[in-house]
Design a protein around this motif. Structure first.
Motif, mmCIF file in Angstrom:
data_model
loop_
_atom_site.group_PDB
_atom_site.id
_atom_site.type_symbol
_atom_site.label_atom_id
_atom_site.label_comp_id
_atom_site.label_asym_id
_atom_site.label_seq_id
_atom_site.Cartn_x
_atom_site.Cartn_y
_atom_site.Cartn_z
ATOM 1 N N ARG A 1 48.426 38.473 33.653
ATOM 2 C CA ARG A 1 49.308 39.526 34.162
ATOM 3 C C ARG A 1 48.974 39.970 35.588
ATOM 4 O O ARG A 1 49.876 40.346 36.336
ATOM 5 N N GLU A 2 47.686 39.967 35.952
ATOM 6 C CA GLU A 2 47.304 40.537 37.245
ATOM 7 C C GLU A 2 46.472 39.622 38.137
ATOM 8 O O GLU A 2 46.672 39.581 39.344
ATOM 9 N N ILE A 3 45.544 38.905 37.540
ATOM 10 C CA ILE A 3 44.524 38.231 38.350
ATOM 11 C C ILE A 3 45.059 36.989 39.057
ATOM 12 O O ILE A 3 44.784 36.764 40.242
ATOM 13 N N ILE A 4 45.820 36.169 38.353
ATOM 14 C CA ILE A 4 46.305 34.914 38.945
ATOM 15 C C ILE A 4 47.037 35.166 40.256
ATOM 16 O O ILE A 4 46.862 34.436 41.233
ATOM 17 N N ASN A 5 47.859 36.214 40.271
ATOM 18 C CA ASN A 5 48.706 36.474 41.432
ATOM 19 C C ASN A 5 48.071 37.408 42.462
ATOM 20 O O ASN A 5 48.727 37.766 43.445
ATOM 21 N N ASP A 6 46.826 37.795 42.246
ATOM 22 C CA ASP A 6 46.166 38.667 43.201
ATOM 23 C C ASP A 6 45.865 37.912 44.499
ATOM 24 O O ASP A 6 45.507 36.728 44.486
ATOM 25 N N ASP A 7 46.015 38.602 45.612
ATOM 26 C CA ASP A 7 45.814 37.968 46.923
ATOM 27 C C ASP A 7 44.380 37.487 47.134
ATOM 28 O O ASP A 7 44.137 36.635 47.998
ATOM 29 N N TYR A 8 43.443 38.018 46.359
ATOM 30 C CA TYR A 8 42.039 37.713 46.594
ATOM 31 C C TYR A 8 41.616 36.326 46.106
ATOM 32 O O TYR A 8 40.547 35.858 46.458
ATOM 33 N N HIS A 9 42.403 35.690 45.292
ATOM 34 C CA HIS A 9 42.085 34.346 44.764
ATOM 35 C C HIS A 9 40.707 34.332 44.085
ATOM 36 O O HIS A 9 39.672 34.048 44.710
ATOM 37 N N TYR A 10 40.717 34.644 42.802
ATOM 38 C CA TYR A 10 39.483 34.633 42.015
ATOM 39 C C TYR A 10 39.242 33.219 41.489
ATOM 40 O O TYR A 10 39.978 32.717 40.639
ATOM 41 N N HIS A 11 38.213 32.587 42.015
ATOM 42 C CA HIS A 11 37.968 31.169 41.730
ATOM 43 C C HIS A 11 37.780 30.898 40.241
ATOM 44 O O HIS A 11 38.320 29.934 39.702
ATOM 45 N N LEU A 12 36.985 31.756 39.590
ATOM 46 C CA LEU A 12 36.682 31.559 38.172
ATOM 47 C C LEU A 12 36.672 32.910 37.477
ATOM 48 O O LEU A 12 35.978 33.833 37.899
ATOM 49 N N THR A 13 37.463 33.023 36.417
ATOM 50 C CA THR A 13 37.465 34.222 35.584
ATOM 51 C C THR A 13 36.882 33.873 34.221
ATOM 52 O O THR A 13 37.173 32.804 33.663
ATOM 53 N N LEU A 14 36.070 34.768 33.687
ATOM 54 C CA LEU A 14 35.460 34.581 32.374
ATOM 55 C C LEU A 14 35.970 35.677 31.437
ATOM 56 O O LEU A 14 35.870 36.858 31.750
ATOM 57 N N SER A 15 36.512 35.264 30.292
ATOM 58 C CA SER A 15 37.069 36.195 29.319
ATOM 59 C C SER A 15 36.636 35.813 27.912
ATOM 60 O O SER A 15 35.971 34.794 27.707
ATOM 61 N N GLY A 16 37.060 36.625 26.957
ATOM 62 C CA GLY A 16 36.805 36.357 25.537
ATOM 63 C C GLY A 16 37.931 36.942 24.719
ATOM 64 O O GLY A 16 39.074 36.555 24.843
ATOM 65 N N HIS A 17 37.607 37.879 23.851
ATOM 66 C CA HIS A 17 38.554 38.733 23.137
ATOM 67 C C HIS A 17 39.305 38.064 21.988
ATOM 68 O O HIS A 17 39.443 38.645 20.911
ATOM 69 N N PHE B 1 33.415 33.573 47.745
ATOM 70 C CA PHE B 1 33.605 32.856 46.484
ATOM 71 C C PHE B 1 33.401 33.861 45.364
ATOM 72 O O PHE B 1 32.394 34.565 45.331
ATOM 73 N N LYS B 2 34.368 33.913 44.416
ATOM 74 C CA LYS B 2 34.371 35.019 43.448
ATOM 75 C C LYS B 2 34.385 34.523 41.988
ATOM 76 O O LYS B 2 35.183 33.652 41.640
ATOM 77 N N ILE B 3 33.519 35.119 41.204
ATOM 78 C CA ILE B 3 33.535 34.962 39.746
ATOM 79 C C ILE B 3 33.864 36.328 39.164
ATOM 80 O O ILE B 3 33.196 37.325 39.461
ATOM 81 N N LEU B 4 34.902 36.379 38.352
ATOM 82 C CA LEU B 4 35.368 37.642 37.774
ATOM 83 C C LEU B 4 35.106 37.666 36.275
ATOM 84 O O LEU B 4 35.391 36.693 35.572
ATOM 85 N N MET B 5 34.577 38.786 35.784
ATOM 86 C CA MET B 5 34.369 38.992 34.350
ATOM 87 C C MET B 5 35.380 40.023 33.861
ATOM 88 O O MET B 5 35.354 41.182 34.290
ATOM 89 N N SER B 6 36.274 39.603 32.989
ATOM 90 C CA SER B 6 37.292 40.498 32.431
ATOM 91 C C SER B 6 37.493 40.112 30.974
ATOM 92 O O SER B 6 37.859 38.970 30.668
ATOM 93 N N HIS B 7 37.267 41.058 30.079
ATOM 94 C CA HIS B 7 37.205 40.763 28.646
ATOM 95 C C HIS B 7 38.455 40.089 28.090
ATOM 96 O O HIS B 7 38.364 39.131 27.316
ATOM 97 N N ASP B 8 39.617 40.563 28.455
ATOM 98 C CA ASP B 8 40.870 40.139 27.827
ATOM 99 C C ASP B 8 41.611 39.146 28.722
ATOM 100 O O ASP B 8 41.945 39.467 29.874
ATOM 101 N N PRO B 9 41.909 37.933 28.227
ATOM 102 C CA PRO B 9 42.568 36.926 29.072
ATOM 103 C C PRO B 9 43.988 37.289 29.494
ATOM 104 O O PRO B 9 44.531 36.688 30.427
ATOM 105 N N SER B 10 44.615 38.264 28.809
ATOM 106 C CA SER B 10 45.942 38.684 29.253
ATOM 107 C C SER B 10 45.871 39.325 30.641
ATOM 108 O O SER B 10 46.863 39.341 31.378
ATOM 109 N N HIS B 11 44.718 39.841 31.014
ATOM 110 C CA HIS B 11 44.517 40.395 32.353
ATOM 111 C C HIS B 11 44.674 39.303 33.400
ATOM 112 O O HIS B 11 45.285 39.526 34.465
ATOM 113 N N TRP B 12 44.111 38.152 33.135
ATOM 114 C CA TRP B 12 44.236 37.007 34.057
ATOM 115 C C TRP B 12 45.696 36.624 34.234
ATOM 116 O O TRP B 12 46.171 36.415 35.362
#
Length: 411
Positions: A325-341, A312-323
């Motif tokens: 462009r890259e994170i949504i389609n990653d094979d690892y399936h990141y359950h929850l991403t936290l961003s700001g920016h 089960f994964k929680i990812l911290m990535s400052h910029d939501p454009s990362h989610w």
């Protein structure tokens, strides 16, 4: 020089219409003089502070307030301009027609009364953003809101059912001008009694030294399972003209050390595991990765190299454009991403749970709050601090509390 001449000419055109409305409603000569006195003070203060301004030399509180008062003056006058210009579009052709068909005497009172009505309406509506911006500068930037969410996951480890995390983002400590308000916000964070506190980048505007006066405030942050952080685009010092590469490097090292002194475990393209009763969830932190010309130091694969696909994964990535462009389609399936920016652009209209709008939506698809795509969630925090404009209007500083629950996700 040319751009400043254009700037002055454009503002004079705006002010011509704005003053026409003002003097139609306000007949007192002294009040009309006050109108021009305030206008000239604000404009010349803005020009004085921004003529020859180079962002790489730093952005001070004086610059921020010069910009803030300029916006407070410009936005209401733009609204008045819209009303008065639109009225002229209809009024002038009608005036010409009535002059030739009815004579000058027949039209005078009619158009004078209508101009007064439009002027009153324009000034009345313009007073709303004027009051909102002034409030945003003096009160709104410290109008902290605690936003609480509950997210359900079928594959959440049993031990973490009911686990609470607090997210803060975009502190921008160099912008603060009220230590007591920041202390209040830190107390508010601690009152949530979350299991872990996660900070998603931009702790300063440019330089590590901005954080020094607030180190003893933020080191009061407490959570049972610790404090974790990542870097945002402003933390690298990229927007400052440094005397050498060594000075820039040292600034970043100083910032890392200050975060450590506060109590943050800074994740630089790496991961940690939060463990409870023999079970674990992965906390993955990437460096800044942003679309549209922003720094791309983030390396998702490197950050998750010690994480198993089924964790089960929680990812911290400052910029939501990362989610996006890259994170949504990653094979690892990141359950929850936290961003700001995005800061929600520090301006917008929001009725929690019903409606939210900000011009920043035209730049970022995911700009504030919880979003869900492909069975994965992101929370885009509206930010703890502020930048450039010294205030917030309608989009308030945010402390996010998310409770993780085991169960079927809501539709």
């Amino acid at each position: 020089m040319l751009r400043w001449i254009i700037f002055i000419v454009v503002f004079l055109v705006i002010d011509f219409y704005a003053f026409q409305a003002f003097k139609t409603v306000v007949k007192n000569n002294w009040l009309q003089m006050v109108y021009w006195l305030i206008t000239l003070l604000v404009i010349f203060n803005f020009i004085f502070n921004y003529y020859g301004f180079d962002r790489s030399n730093g952005f001070s509180h004086v610059h921020a307030y010069a910009f803030g008062f300029f916006i407070a003056l410009l936005v209401p006058k733009m609204i008045v301009l819209g009303f008065m210009f639109a009225e002229d579009v209809f009024r002038v052709p009608q005036a010409i027609y009535r002059y030739f068909t009815e004579g000058n005497a027949a039209q005078g009172n009619y158009f004078a009364s209508r101009r007064a009505f439009i002027s009153k309406m324009a000034l009345g509506i313009a007073a709303i953003p004027l009051a909102s911006i002034i409030y945003g500068i003096y009160k709104g930037k410290y109008n902290y809101k605690v936003l609480k969410y509950t997210l359900n996951f079928e594959d959440l480890p049993d031990a973490f059912d009911g686990y609470k995390l607090t997210q803060i983002s975009d502190i921008h400590s160099g912008s603060f001008d009220n230590l007591d308000k920041v202390k209040y916000a830190v107390d508010l964070i601690n009152e949530q009694k979350s299991d872990v506190i996660l900070f998603t980048g931009d702790i300063v505007n440019n330089k590590a030294e901005e954080l020094v006066p607030y180190k003893e405030v933020f080191n009061k942050l407490k959570a049972k399972d610790g404090l974790y952080s990542v870097l945002g685009n402003h933390d690298y010092g990229d927007y400052v003209k440094w005397e050498s590469d060594e000075a820039k490097h040292q600034n970043l090292e100083d910032l890392k050390n200050l975060q450590k002194e506060i109590g943050f475990n800074l994740l630089l393209n790496e991961s940690k595991f939060l463990e409870k009763n023999g079970e674990r969830i992965a906390l993955v932190g990437v460096e800044n990765w942003g679309a549209g010309g922003f720094k791309k130091a983030g390396d998702l694969k490197k950050a998750a190299r010690n994480v198993h696909e089924n964790d089960f994964k929680i990812l911290m990535s400052h910029d939501p454009s990362h989610w996006e462009r890259e994170i949504i389609n990653d094979d690892y399936h990141y359950h929850l991403t936290l961003s700001g920016h995005t800061h929600g652009m520090q301006f917008g209209i929001e009725i929690p749970g019903w409606f939210k709008w900000s011009p920043v939506k035209w730049r970022y698809k995911y700009w504030a709050g919880i979003y869900k795509e492909m069975g994965q969630y992101i929370n885009v925090n509206r930010g703890f601090g502020y930048l450039a404009f010294p205030g917030r209007v309608g989009i308030w500083p945010e402390i996010t509390v998310i409770e993780l629950k085991k169960g079927k996700p809501l539709a």
